[in-house]
Design a protein around this motif. Sequence first.
Motif, PDB file in Angstrom:
ATOM      1  N   GLY A 122     -48.079  29.729   0.571  1.00 31.04           N
ATOM      2  CA  GLY A 122     -46.598  30.518   0.707  1.00 31.04           C
ATOM      3  C   GLY A 122     -46.378  31.955  -0.687  1.00 31.04           C
ATOM      4  O   GLY A 122     -46.340  33.437  -0.913  1.00 31.04           O
TER       5      GLY A 122
ATOM      6  N   GLU B  31     -51.769  33.167 -11.159  1.00 35.82           N
ATOM      7  CA  GLU B  31     -52.696  32.142 -10.583  1.00 35.82           C
ATOM      8  C   GLU B  31     -53.609  31.019 -11.253  1.00 35.82           C
ATOM      9  O   GLU B  31     -54.497  31.613 -12.076  1.00 35.82           O
ATOM     10  CB  GLU B  31     -53.908  32.334  -9.539  1.00 35.82           C
ATOM     11  CG  GLU B  31     -54.396  31.277  -8.908  1.00 35.82           C
ATOM     12  CD  GLU B  31     -54.347  30.327  -8.754  1.00 35.82           C
ATOM     13  OE1 GLU B  31     -52.725  29.943  -7.373  1.00 35.82           O
ATOM     14  OE2 GLU B  31     -53.808  28.624  -9.049  1.00 35.82           O
TER      15      GLU B  31
ATOM     16  N   ASN C 266     -53.860  25.085  -2.003  1.00 35.86           N
ATOM     17  CA  ASN C 266     -54.839  23.950  -1.495  1.00 35.86           C
ATOM     18  C   ASN C 266     -54.678  24.454   0.416  1.00 35.86           C
ATOM     19  O   ASN C 266     -55.807  23.983   0.709  1.00 35.86           O
ATOM     20  CB  ASN C 266     -53.342  23.166  -0.972  1.00 35.86           C
ATOM     21  CG  ASN C 266     -53.427  22.438  -2.139  1.00 35.86           C
ATOM     22  OD1 ASN C 266     -54.166  21.441  -2.909  1.00 35.86           O
ATOM     23  ND2 ASN C 266     -52.693  22.220  -2.586  1.00 35.86           N
TER      24      ASN C 266
ATOM     25  N   GLY D  33     -56.484  22.089   6.802  1.00 29.62           N
ATOM     26  CA  GLY D  33     -57.684  21.757   7.704  1.00 29.62           C
ATOM     27  C   GLY D  33     -57.196  22.769   8.961  1.00 29.62           C
ATOM     28  O   GLY D  33     -57.530  22.793  10.483  1.00 29.62           O
TER      29      GLY D  33
ATOM     30  N   ALA E 284     -55.183  23.401  10.404  1.00 37.03           N
ATOM     31  CA  ALA E 284     -53.317  23.242  11.892  1.00 37.03           C
ATOM     32  C   ALA E 284     -52.370  23.621  11.801  1.00 37.03           C
ATOM     33  O   ALA E 284     -52.058  23.315  10.694  1.00 37.03           O
ATOM     34  CB  ALA E 284     -53.971  22.074  12.377  1.00 37.03           C
TER      35      ALA E 284
ATOM     36  N   ALA F 177     -48.423  29.434 -16.104  1.00 38.25           N
ATOM     37  CA  ALA F 177     -47.132  30.127 -15.841  1.00 38.25           C
ATOM     38  C   ALA F 177     -46.739  28.834 -16.556  1.00 38.25           C
ATOM     39  O   ALA F 177     -46.021  28.097 -16.118  1.00 38.25           O
ATOM     40  CB  ALA F 177     -46.389  30.883 -14.794  1.00 38.25           C
TER      41      ALA F 177
ATOM     42  N   ALA G 106     -43.539  25.233  -0.498  1.00 34.66           N
ATOM     43  CA  ALA G 106     -42.665  24.173   0.688  1.00 34.66           C
ATOM     44  C   ALA G 106     -41.698  23.381  -0.622  1.00 34.66           C
ATOM     45  O   ALA G 106     -41.458  23.058   0.448  1.00 34.66           O
ATOM     46  CB  ALA G 106     -43.858  23.337   1.196  1.00 34.66           C
TER      47      ALA G 106
ATOM     48  N   ALA H 142     -47.920  24.162   6.566  1.00 28.65           N
ATOM     49  CA  ALA H 142     -48.854  25.463   5.985  1.00 28.65           C
ATOM     50  C   ALA H 142     -48.346  26.139   6.999  1.00 28.65           C
ATOM     51  O   ALA H 142     -47.733  27.853   6.382  1.00 28.65           O
ATOM     52  CB  ALA H 142     -49.752  25.223   6.047  1.00 28.65           C
TER      53      ALA H 142
HETATM   54  C1  LIG Z   1     -57.225  18.592   2.752  1.00 31.80           C
HETATM   55  C2  LIG Z   1     -56.210  19.081   2.979  1.00 31.80           C
HETATM   56  C3  LIG Z   1     -55.952  19.557   4.187  1.00 31.80           C
HETATM   57  C4  LIG Z   1     -55.134  20.261   5.036  1.00 31.80           C
HETATM   58  N1  LIG Z   1     -54.557  20.146   5.919  1.00 31.80           N
HETATM   59  C5  LIG Z   1     -53.709  21.211   6.727  1.00 31.80           C
HETATM   60  C6  LIG Z   1     -54.041  21.844   7.571  1.00 31.80           C
HETATM   61  O1  LIG Z   1     -54.555  21.235   8.744  1.00 31.80           O
HETATM   62  N2  LIG Z   1     -52.467  21.877   7.847  1.00 31.80           N
HETATM   63  C7  LIG Z   1     -51.811  22.609   7.690  1.00 31.80           C
HETATM   64  O2  LIG Z   1     -50.687  22.902   7.617  1.00 31.80           O
HETATM   65  N3  LIG Z   1     -51.911  21.762   5.964  1.00 31.80           N
HETATM   66  C8  LIG Z   1     -52.215  21.319   5.372  1.00 31.80           C
HETATM   67  N4  LIG Z   1     -52.334  21.121   4.309  1.00 31.80           N
HETATM   68  C9  LIG Z   1     -50.920  21.321   3.747  1.00 31.80           C
HETATM   69  C10 LIG Z   1     -50.948  22.519   2.577  1.00 31.80           C
HETATM   70  O3  LIG Z   1     -52.667  23.282   2.104  1.00 31.80           O
HETATM   71  C11 LIG Z   1     -49.916  23.082   2.366  1.00 31.80           C
HETATM   72  O4  LIG Z   1     -49.109  22.328   2.437  1.00 31.80           O
HETATM   73  C12 LIG Z   1     -50.473  23.949   1.626  1.00 31.80           C
HETATM   74  O5  LIG Z   1     -50.834  24.853   0.978  1.00 31.80           O
HETATM   75  C13 LIG Z   1     -49.223  24.412   0.351  1.00 31.80           C
HETATM   76  O6  LIG Z   1     -48.600  25.755   0.493  1.00 31.80           O
HETATM   77  P1  LIG Z   1     -47.483  26.220  -1.198  1.00 31.80           P
HETATM   78  O7  LIG Z   1     -47.690  27.183  -1.044  1.00 31.80           O
HETATM   79  O8  LIG Z   1     -46.579  24.974  -1.388  1.00 31.80           O
HETATM   80  O9  LIG Z   1     -48.558  25.731  -2.152  1.00 31.80           O
HETATM   81  P2  LIG Z   1     -50.011  25.225  -3.261  1.00 31.80           P
HETATM   82  O10 LIG Z   1     -50.050  25.693  -1.654  1.00 31.80           O
HETATM   83  O11 LIG Z   1     -49.886  24.144  -3.392  1.00 31.80           O
HETATM   84  O12 LIG Z   1     -50.623  26.793  -3.566  1.00 31.80           O
HETATM   85  C14 LIG Z   1     -49.695  26.429  -5.054  1.00 31.80           C
HETATM   86  C15 LIG Z   1     -50.383  27.190  -5.843  1.00 31.80           C
HETATM   87  O13 LIG Z   1     -49.995  27.467  -7.097  1.00 31.80           O
HETATM   88  C16 LIG Z   1     -50.429  27.640  -8.275  1.00 31.80           C
HETATM   89  N5  LIG Z   1     -49.732  26.801  -9.291  1.00 31.80           N
HETATM   90  C17 LIG Z   1     -49.345  25.872  -9.736  1.00 31.80           C
HETATM   91  N6  LIG Z   1     -48.469  25.926 -10.659  1.00 31.80           N
HETATM   92  C18 LIG Z   1     -48.732  27.016 -11.550  1.00 31.80           C
HETATM   93  C19 LIG Z   1     -48.427  27.443 -12.531  1.00 31.80           C
HETATM   94  N7  LIG Z   1     -47.303  27.155 -13.437  1.00 31.80           N
HETATM   95  N8  LIG Z   1     -48.887  28.501 -13.487  1.00 31.80           N
HETATM   96  C20 LIG Z   1     -48.862  29.418 -11.721  1.00 31.80           C
HETATM   97  N9  LIG Z   1     -49.719  29.058 -10.738  1.00 31.80           N
HETATM   98  C21 LIG Z   1     -49.339  27.916 -10.554  1.00 31.80           C
HETATM   99  C22 LIG Z   1     -51.691  25.828  -7.776  1.00 31.80           C
HETATM  100  O14 LIG Z   1     -52.722  26.720  -8.482  1.00 31.80           O
HETATM  101  C23 LIG Z   1     -51.512  26.789  -6.201  1.00 31.80           C
HETATM  102  O15 LIG Z   1     -53.173  27.642  -6.013  1.00 31.80           O
HETATM  103  C24 LIG Z   1     -53.648  20.403   3.663  1.00 31.80           C
HETATM  104  C25 LIG Z   1     -54.199  19.792   2.483  1.00 31.80           C
HETATM  105  C26 LIG Z   1     -55.138  19.609   2.156  1.00 31.80           C
HETATM  106  C27 LIG Z   1     -55.243  19.911   0.622  1.00 31.80           C
END
Ligand SMILES: Cc1cc2nc3c(=O)[nH]c(=O)nc-3n(C[C@H](O)[C@H](O)[C@H](O)COP(=O)(O)OP(=O)(O)OC[C@H]3O[C@@H](n4cnc5c(N)ncnc54)[C@H](O)[C@@H]3O)c2cc1C
Length: 532
Positions: free
Chosen positions: A15, A34, A82, A87, A89, A233, A482, A494
């Motif tokens: 995101g 971050e 994450n 992966g 996909a 944060a 998410a 994702a």
């Molecule tokens: C092993 C694995 C395999 C996956 N495979 C797939 C796949 O094949 N296809 C798919 O669609 N999805 C997959 N996913 C899921 C996908 O990675 C996540 O749904 C997606 O990255 C989530 O994005 P996000 O922006 O919600 O949060 P995140 O990716 O969790 O990012 C949040 C960020 O905020 C930072 N943060 C948190 N709190 C704070 C704070 N207080 N201050 C500053 N920074 C902070 C964290 O360090 C992180 O960098 C997988 C996940 C994993 C772990």
Amino acid sequence: MTNHYDIIIIGTGSGGSTMAYKLAPTGKRILILERGGFIPKEKENWDPHEVVTNGRYRPKEDWYDKDDKPFKPFIHYNVGGNSKMYGAALFRFRESDFEEVKHYGGISPQWPLKYDAYENYYEQAEKLYSVHGKRGADPSEPYANAEYPLPPLAYEPLIKDLDGKMKQIGLRPFPLPMGVKLPQDYTATEAPVVLENFDGFPDLTDSKADGQVMCLRPALKNKNVTLMTHAYAERLLTDASGERVSEVLVLINGEKIKFSADIFVVACGAVNSAALFLRSANEMHPAGLANSSDQVGRNLMLHHNGCLVAFTRKKNDCVFQKSLGIADFYHGAGDSEFPLGEIQLMGRNDPDTINWMGETLFPGKSYAELKEMSIDFWLTAEDLPSQNNRVTLRNDGTIKVNYTRTNYTAFLKLKGKLKEIFVKLGELDADYKDVKWGGYDLDVSGMSHQNGTLRFGNDPKTSVLDLNCKTHDLENVYVVDASFFPSCGAFNPALTIAANALRVADHLINEVLKMGSVSKKEVMEVECLCNS
Ligand SMILES: Cc1cc2nc3c(=O)[nH]c(=O)nc-3n(C[C@H](O)[C@H](O)[C@H](O)COP(=O)(O)OP(=O)(O)OC[C@H]3O[C@@H](n4cnc5c(N)ncnc54)[C@H](O)[C@@H]3O)c2cc1C
């Protein structure tokens, strides 16, 4: 004044990084915070024992379950979030995922916006994340106005065999839509990259289309964008009116520093974004920021995820196995009126996991022998929102996750379907007969698909965010991870997170910053930089 920015983005996962990419060309002063650092490029990136067993890139943090028992969440705090480990996909949610659907465990609620509102942003996200795929092959696929940007990854021999035989028994397997940017896709003058350890591993070759490589890197080529790593944060601070956030209090190297901004974009991941709002409680918002509805942290969904490993007599020498999907049971089956979910091949399990399965199934067999016999599947069924599945803070500020499974029947039946498939394959080919099954289900610690804690909706009484993913309660705070999902389908999240971030970024550029025409041209220029 130097600590003032036009926009502050907190978090760099799918995101936050996508938002940064789209906003960078506006020329606005943007600060990205971050809490983690860059994952170093080191030989351990591809060492399964280090990455999987020792959790080299996972935080040491404990969260607490509904019985107050500590657990280590399967999450990653680093630049790219994450998505560095995912992966890749990259699926669109189905049209039905935006509608109300009846499941074994209850109702999956409709979204306030439907698939039509996302179609164009899915297309943009597929381009941005370099998705390889084949339209028309997946029976559950929604309509799309453009082809995938790139053709599907080639099947290795065993997958070709499975694909052909699955079709013979009446299934419609399809190539997984994969976000990878390989040199061989674009040029014959560079060495090709051969992918192997991929889902669950960082990618030394930068071929995985993750948030850092595809979005942050080009965004940071703009002088107006600053990334601050190891910047946690801690709290959002409101102004005297209580209606706007004026500053964020950030912990950097043990020091607390305030940064102010006109607009804040929260993207810490579903659990941590909810925790940030709860931690930011003040006199005017005693239950936490953006929480007049008492919905912050509720409706946490994880998906029901698990792995099934088929041990067969067929020799499996696949290097990159994550290539084929089965969605025939997505909306139900002949013997199931309710949706079951979807099945994908996954990357090959690590030696420690395969040896652990082999110990009981085939005592005495070596890892090399077990590897040759194993075919690894990833199964996902929908999890449903519940008011009681909830993120809260304990008295010491640590995170508590009160979570009880919903709709697990669908997941169990989906497992049954995969086993039935192999019985039928065994009738066609004796090598697939008499399969022995290993596997594991993810429990509450399996946080990789976490979503839903700050759902969006029209009604401020029942949702935290409005349709632009702005908090109902605060004038200048948006959320693009998410957590906005009102329900989560059963496909990986994702691409939907990225598509939504692009949609919210469009709103900010056009309606809030009022710079529509300028940004369009400049976004194109950044795209060129990214592809050069
Ligand atoms: C092993 C694995 C395999 C996956 N495979 C797939 C796949 O094949 N296809 C798919 O669609 N999805 C997959 N996913 C899921 C996908 O990675 C996540 O749904 C997606 O990255 C989530 O994005 P996000 O922006 O919600 O949060 P995140 O990716 O969790 O990012 C949040 C960020 O905020 C930072 N943060 C948190 N709190 C704070 C704070 N207080 N201050 C500053 N920074 C902070 C964290 O360090 C992180 O960098 C997988 C996940 C994993 C772990």
